[in-house]
Design a protein around this motif. Sequence first.
Motif, short mmCIF file in Angstrom:
data_model
loop_
_atom_site.label_atom_id
_atom_site.label_comp_id
_atom_site.label_asym_id
_atom_site.label_seq_id
_atom_site.Cartn_x
_atom_site.Cartn_y
_atom_site.Cartn_z
N PRO A 1 0.83 -1.21 0.00
CA PRO A 1 0.00 0.00 0.00
C PRO A 1 0.87 1.26 0.00
O PRO A 1 1.91 1.29 0.65
CB PRO A 1 -0.82 -0.12 1.30
CG PRO A 1 -0.07 -1.09 2.15
CD PRO A 1 0.62 -2.03 1.21
N PRO A 2 0.47 2.28 -0.75
CA PRO A 2 1.27 3.51 -0.81
C PRO A 2 1.55 4.07 0.58
O PRO A 2 0.65 4.14 1.43
CB PRO A 2 0.39 4.47 -1.63
CG PRO A 2 -0.48 3.56 -2.45
CD PRO A 2 -0.74 2.36 -1.58
N CYS A 3 2.80 4.46 0.81
CA CYS A 3 3.20 4.89 2.15
C CYS A 3 3.19 6.40 2.33
O CYS A 3 3.52 6.89 3.41
CB CYS A 3 4.58 4.33 2.48
SG CYS A 3 5.91 5.01 1.44
N THR A 4 2.80 7.15 1.31
CA THR A 4 2.89 8.61 1.37
C THR A 4 2.25 9.19 2.62
O THR A 4 2.82 10.06 3.29
CB THR A 4 2.23 9.23 0.13
OG1 THR A 4 2.83 8.68 -1.05
CG2 THR A 4 2.40 10.74 0.13
N TYR A 5 1.06 8.69 2.96
CA TYR A 5 0.33 9.24 4.10
C TYR A 5 0.37 8.31 5.32
O TYR A 5 -0.36 8.51 6.28
CB TYR A 5 -1.12 9.52 3.70
CG TYR A 5 -1.21 10.44 2.50
CD1 TYR A 5 -0.68 11.72 2.56
CD2 TYR A 5 -1.80 10.01 1.32
CE1 TYR A 5 -0.73 12.57 1.46
CE2 TYR A 5 -1.87 10.86 0.21
CZ TYR A 5 -1.33 12.13 0.29
OH TYR A 5 -1.39 12.97 -0.80
N LEU A 6 1.25 7.29 5.25
CA LEU A 6 1.37 6.33 6.35
C LEU A 6 2.72 6.40 7.05
O LEU A 6 2.81 6.21 8.26
CB LEU A 6 1.15 4.91 5.84
CG LEU A 6 -0.24 4.55 5.32
CD1 LEU A 6 -0.21 3.18 4.65
CD2 LEU A 6 -1.25 4.56 6.46
N ALA A 7 3.78 6.65 6.29
CA ALA A 7 5.14 6.57 6.83
C ALA A 7 5.36 7.60 7.94
O ALA A 7 4.98 8.76 7.81
CB ALA A 7 6.16 6.77 5.72
N ILE A 8 5.97 7.15 9.01
CA ILE A 8 6.28 8.04 10.14
C ILE A 8 7.17 9.20 9.68
O ILE A 8 7.04 10.32 10.15
CB ILE A 8 6.98 7.25 11.27
CG1 ILE A 8 6.02 6.21 11.88
CG2 ILE A 8 7.51 8.18 12.35
CD1 ILE A 8 4.80 6.79 12.54
N SER A 9 8.04 8.93 8.71
CA SER A 9 8.97 9.96 8.24
C SER A 9 8.26 11.17 7.64
O SER A 9 8.83 12.26 7.59
CB SER A 9 9.93 9.36 7.21
OG SER A 9 9.20 8.85 6.09
N GLY A 10 7.02 11.00 7.19
CA GLY A 10 6.30 12.11 6.60
C GLY A 10 5.19 12.68 7.45
O GLY A 10 4.49 13.61 7.03
N MET A 11 5.02 12.14 8.66
CA MET A 11 3.90 12.58 9.49
C MET A 11 4.08 13.99 10.05
O MET A 11 3.13 14.60 10.53
CB MET A 11 3.67 11.59 10.64
CG MET A 11 3.11 10.24 10.19
SD MET A 11 1.63 10.37 9.15
CE MET A 11 0.45 11.03 10.32
N LEU B 1 -6.22 12.30 5.08
CA LEU B 1 -5.47 11.51 4.09
C LEU B 1 -4.86 10.27 4.74
O LEU B 1 -4.84 9.19 4.15
CB LEU B 1 -4.39 12.37 3.43
CG LEU B 1 -4.91 13.53 2.58
CD1 LEU B 1 -3.76 14.46 2.18
CD2 LEU B 1 -5.65 13.01 1.36
N THR B 2 -4.37 10.42 5.96
CA THR B 2 -3.84 9.26 6.69
C THR B 2 -4.97 8.30 7.06
O THR B 2 -4.82 7.08 6.97
CB THR B 2 -3.07 9.71 7.94
OG1 THR B 2 -1.92 10.44 7.53
CG2 THR B 2 -2.63 8.51 8.78
N ASP B 3 -6.11 8.85 7.46
CA ASP B 3 -7.27 8.00 7.79
C ASP B 3 -7.69 7.17 6.57
O ASP B 3 -8.00 5.98 6.68
CB ASP B 3 -8.44 8.85 8.27
CG ASP B 3 -8.17 9.53 9.60
OD1 ASP B 3 -7.29 9.06 10.34
OD2 ASP B 3 -8.84 10.55 9.89
N SER C 1 5.57 2.85 10.01
CA SER C 1 4.40 3.65 9.64
C SER C 1 3.33 3.66 10.72
O SER C 1 3.44 2.99 11.75
CB SER C 1 3.79 3.11 8.34
OG SER C 1 3.12 1.89 8.58
N MET C 2 2.26 4.38 10.43
CA MET C 2 1.13 4.50 11.33
C MET C 2 0.37 3.19 11.47
O MET C 2 -0.43 3.03 12.40
CB MET C 2 0.18 5.58 10.84
CG MET C 2 0.76 6.99 10.87
SD MET C 2 1.16 7.50 12.56
CE MET C 2 -0.48 7.59 13.29
N ILE C 3 0.60 2.24 10.58
CA ILE C 3 -0.08 0.94 10.67
C ILE C 3 0.22 0.30 12.04
O ILE C 3 -0.65 -0.32 12.65
CB ILE C 3 0.35 0.01 9.53
CG1 ILE C 3 0.02 0.64 8.17
CG2 ILE C 3 -0.32 -1.36 9.66
CD1 ILE C 3 0.56 -0.14 6.98
N SER C 4 1.45 0.48 12.51
CA SER C 4 1.88 -0.16 13.76
C SER C 4 1.06 0.30 14.96
O SER C 4 0.77 -0.49 15.86
CB SER C 4 3.36 0.12 14.01
OG SER C 4 4.15 -0.43 12.98
#
Length: 200
Positions: free
Chosen positions: A59-69, A81-83, A107-110
């Motif tokens: 799944p695209p990580c643009t709005y999930l990755a911690i590095s971009g939060m 967008l993250t939701d 990512s935020m999945i965790s």
Amino acid sequence: MRVLVACEYSGRVRDAFRRHGHDAWSCDLLECEADPQWHYQCPVEELLHDDWDLMVAHPPCTYLAISGMWATYSGKRDPALTDQALAFVRLLMDAPIPRWCIENPISMISTAIRKPDQIIQPWEHGHGETKATCLWLKNLPRLRPSNCVEGREQNIIKMGPSPDRWKERSRTYLGVAAAMGDQWGNRVLPPVAEQLSLLS
């Protein structure tokens, strides 16, 4: 096995399973960089209820990755967008496919869904680089290191700006793709019922 590789335009994981004789298909909104014969260019939602034995999803990580939060936390990006990105991950995890792997960076999945089953590095699979990659697994064994090598460079982060930087950063390493094909597609996997009992 019928294998769906979701959100993949490179064909790398798909081809790793095809090399072992599986009916593997990639799916992405983008055209396939490899042979398009085994590629669905469409939303993966249209395929999830087909008869698949295994899915590997990126799944695209643009709005999930911690590095971009930081962009969300600082008000520069809509948190919706993250939701939406998390809702897509839940859709993949809820698909009626008996075995799957969801791949994403830290990512935020965790925190929003569950912790990953393992975290792998490219240097464990033949690439002298670091890029922590989380795997969430259902009825699949953990990926074992296939070729540990020297080198701990963060080459992905060092990439200069370009229109295709996001594509270059998101491709699965060939060694990781080969390990998935070799370990999940070149041996008999435990029956799903047995695997479930081992996980409980």
